[in-house]
Design a protein around this motif. Structure first.
Motif, mmCIF file in Angstrom:
data_model
loop_
_atom_site.group_PDB
_atom_site.id
_atom_site.type_symbol
_atom_site.label_atom_id
_atom_site.label_comp_id
_atom_site.label_asym_id
_atom_site.label_seq_id
_atom_site.Cartn_x
_atom_site.Cartn_y
_atom_site.Cartn_z
ATOM 1 N N GLN A 55 0.832 -1.198 0.000
ATOM 2 C CA GLN A 55 0.000 0.000 0.000
ATOM 3 C C GLN A 55 0.873 1.257 0.000
ATOM 4 N N PRO A 56 0.435 2.319 -0.677
ATOM 5 C CA PRO A 56 1.200 3.565 -0.690
ATOM 6 C C PRO A 56 1.486 4.059 0.723
ATOM 7 N N GLY A 57 2.724 4.487 0.960
ATOM 8 C CA GLY A 57 3.100 4.979 2.272
ATOM 9 C C GLY A 57 3.618 3.907 3.209
ATOM 10 N N THR A 58 3.655 2.632 2.734
ATOM 11 C CA THR A 58 4.200 1.547 3.552
ATOM 12 C C THR A 58 5.715 1.526 3.409
ATOM 13 N N ILE A 125 2.328 11.949 -7.383
ATOM 14 C CA ILE A 125 3.547 11.833 -6.573
ATOM 15 C C ILE A 125 4.647 12.690 -7.197
ATOM 16 N N PRO A 126 5.560 13.224 -6.388
ATOM 17 C CA PRO A 126 6.636 14.073 -6.934
ATOM 18 C C PRO A 126 7.624 13.238 -7.745
ATOM 19 N N ALA A 127 7.726 13.533 -9.024
ATOM 20 C CA ALA A 127 8.500 12.693 -9.947
ATOM 21 C C ALA A 127 9.996 12.692 -9.653
ATOM 22 N N LEU A 128 10.501 13.703 -8.943
ATOM 23 C CA LEU A 128 11.934 13.772 -8.648
ATOM 24 C C LEU A 128 12.320 13.032 -7.373
ATOM 25 N N ALA A 129 11.343 12.714 -6.528
ATOM 26 C CA ALA A 129 11.621 12.117 -5.219
ATOM 27 C C ALA A 129 11.695 10.592 -5.309
ATOM 28 N N ILE A 130 12.585 10.086 -6.154
ATOM 29 C CA ILE A 130 12.643 8.643 -6.409
ATOM 30 C C ILE A 130 12.946 7.858 -5.135
ATOM 31 N N SER A 131 13.979 8.245 -4.394
ATOM 32 C CA SER A 131 14.364 7.470 -3.212
ATOM 33 C C SER A 131 13.252 7.459 -2.173
ATOM 34 N N ASN A 132 12.546 8.577 -2.019
ATOM 35 C CA ASN A 132 11.464 8.659 -1.038
ATOM 36 C C ASN A 132 10.281 7.784 -1.440
ATOM 37 N N ILE A 133 9.986 7.774 -2.739
ATOM 38 C CA ILE A 133 8.891 6.931 -3.230
ATOM 39 C C ILE A 133 9.247 5.457 -3.080
ATOM 40 N N LEU A 134 10.473 5.074 -3.433
ATOM 41 C CA LEU A 134 10.879 3.684 -3.313
ATOM 42 C C LEU A 134 10.899 3.243 -1.849
ATOM 43 N N LEU A 135 11.291 4.142 -0.964
ATOM 44 C CA LEU A 135 11.313 3.817 0.456
ATOM 45 C C LEU A 135 9.907 3.624 1.007
ATOM 46 N N GLY A 136 8.931 4.352 0.429
ATOM 47 C CA GLY A 136 7.560 4.308 0.943
ATOM 48 C C GLY A 136 7.249 5.477 1.849
ATOM 49 N N ASP A 137 7.986 6.577 1.694
ATOM 50 C CA ASP A 137 7.806 7.783 2.502
ATOM 51 C C ASP A 137 6.373 8.304 2.342
ATOM 52 N N SER A 138 5.621 8.308 3.440
ATOM 53 C CA SER A 138 4.210 8.719 3.373
ATOM 54 C C SER A 138 4.051 10.190 3.021
ATOM 55 N N CYS A 140 5.485 11.593 0.565
ATOM 56 C CA CYS A 140 5.565 11.712 -0.891
ATOM 57 C C CYS A 140 4.520 10.867 -1.609
ATOM 58 N N TRP A 141 4.042 9.809 -0.958
ATOM 59 C CA TRP A 141 2.965 9.012 -1.548
ATOM 60 C C TRP A 141 1.626 9.687 -1.286
ATOM 61 N N THR A 142 0.697 9.512 -2.194
ATOM 62 C CA THR A 142 -0.637 10.088 -2.041
ATOM 63 C C THR A 142 -1.646 9.200 -2.758
ATOM 64 N N SER A 233 -3.098 27.466 2.401
ATOM 65 C CA SER A 233 -3.931 27.396 1.196
ATOM 66 C C SER A 233 -3.552 26.234 0.283
ATOM 67 N N VAL A 234 -2.417 25.563 0.546
ATOM 68 C CA VAL A 234 -2.002 24.433 -0.284
ATOM 69 C C VAL A 234 -1.701 23.238 0.603
ATOM 70 N N ASP A 235 -1.722 22.042 0.009
ATOM 71 C CA ASP A 235 -1.375 20.852 0.784
ATOM 72 C C ASP A 235 -0.022 20.309 0.326
ATOM 73 N N GLY A 236 0.450 19.295 1.011
ATOM 74 C CA GLY A 236 1.772 18.746 0.725
ATOM 75 C C GLY A 236 1.892 18.183 -0.668
ATOM 76 N N CYS A 237 0.812 17.585 -1.166
ATOM 77 C CA CYS A 237 0.819 17.010 -2.504
ATOM 78 C C CYS A 237 1.069 18.090 -3.553
#
Length: 339
Positions: A55-58, A125-138, A140-142, A233-237
């Motif tokens: 699951q995203p964020g795991t 998801i932020p296309a430049l944050a490869i390591s964070n996405i692969l790690l499962g950093d919540s 960066c995942w949405t 006025s904006v969110d993290g995503c």
């Protein structure tokens, strides 16, 4: 006649079950071929494979203690060098394991167009944050789809265009001007820290270290939380996708000393050379291979740009810009990079 038919079916069923029993009993060579996509495998039995679609964020460190293909990655001078060699070895569609994380990579325009057909299921998801996405950093995942995010950081925005200004600080300030808090020194410093986290140097270091060697993996989350408090006025995503646009837009303005032509178009192409990551929230099909939801898909942009230039080398620059927009503008953060 009927008995003969029953005997025939019975003998075949019994024979099949016996053959299946023998097959399951026999030891099988490693690595177990668990996917139809070519690439680096894990040297484990099939029952030891980690979940390829968490699951995203795991956090992947909770899935398994395997280092994956980190030994292969670390044999190269950089992750980008490994990434290019991956496609050189296995072709335009390849896979590997980053720790317990199963990763797919694409390196041809033809396959990229197949991915584009699933745009409605593309996650923001932020296309430049490869390591964070692969790690499962919540952070960066949405679960939000890219089409639902109203990203405001575009290269066409006048706050981002300044031919004589190429510093990271000014990229940050331009983004915050869009948000209306460009005079807030804390906000500027916070965004600059986020920009540093998304820099290729930082991402490269984390990708080479692997998921069990990464430090400060929660850093983006804490930075985002403080920034959201400053900009409610904006969110993290939105912020992360906007930053992708801001960083690439800034790189497109930066002179490249190794490029003799150094035209605005060549700088634009150089800005698109970094590997990117995308993901979909439903199962998709890539070149006849079923791919479960939430699997990170890397885009080998160096190969993709090379493939693009090869197929459009007879086109005028203005036409090439339009074709680039058609090929890449659907990717989070790249939607308005061509004016």
């Amino acid at each position: 006649m009927f008995n003969s038919y029953v005997d025939f079916v019975l003998y075949n069923v019994v024979g099949f079950l016996f053959a299946l029993l023998v097959w399951n009993w026999l030891p099988k060579p490693k690595p177990y071929d668990y996917t139809t996509i070519p690439g680096h495998k894990l040297n484990v039995d099939s029952d030891e494979l980690p979940n390829i679609s968490p699951q995203p964020g795991t956090s992947v460190t909770t899935l398994s203690s395997t280092e994956g293909n980190l030994d292969v990655i670390q044999k190269h001078q950089s992750f980008r060098a490994f990434h290019l060699n991956l496609h050189l070895t296995f072709g335009p569609l390849a896979s590997f394991y980053w720790g317990p994380r199963y990763v797919i990579s694409v390196g041809s325009i033809e396959i990229l167009k197949q991915l584009q057909s699933y745009e409605d299921s593309l996650l923001a998801i932020p296309a430049l944050a490869i390591s964070n996405i692969l790690l499962g950093d919540s952070a960066c995942w949405t679960h939000r789809h890219w089409k639902s995010v109203q990203s405001r950081a575009t290269i066409a925005n006048p706050h981002f265009i300044n031919e004589n200004d190429h510093t990271t600080e000014n990229a940050s300030r331009r983004l915050l001007t869009v948000y209306g808090v460009d005079e807030d020194k804390v906000a500027v410093t916070t965004v600059e820290t986020l920009v540093e986290q998304l820099s290729e140097q930082t991402q490269e270091r984390a990708l080479i270290d692997g998921p069990f060697g990464m430090k400060n993996e929660e850093k983006i989350g804490s930075i985002l939380d403080s920034l959201i408090r400053l900009i409610p006025s904006v969110d993290g995503c939105e912020i992360m996708c906007d930053l992708t646009s801001a960083i690439i837009a800034q790189e497109a303005q930066r002179p490249n000393k190794s490029d003799q032509s150094n035209t605005s178009f060549s700088r634009f192409l150089n800005a698109l050379q970094r590997p990117l990551v995308i993901a979909f929230d439903k199962e998709i099909d890539i070149d006849g291979h079923p791919v479960p939801a939430n699997i990170p898909i890397l885009l080998c942009m160096e190969d993709l740009i090379g493939d693009f230039l090869h197929t459009t080398n007879q086109c005028a620059e203005s036409e090439m810009r339009k074709l680039i927009e058609e090929c890449f503008s659907w990717i989070p953060g790249l939607h308005c990079l061509v004016k």
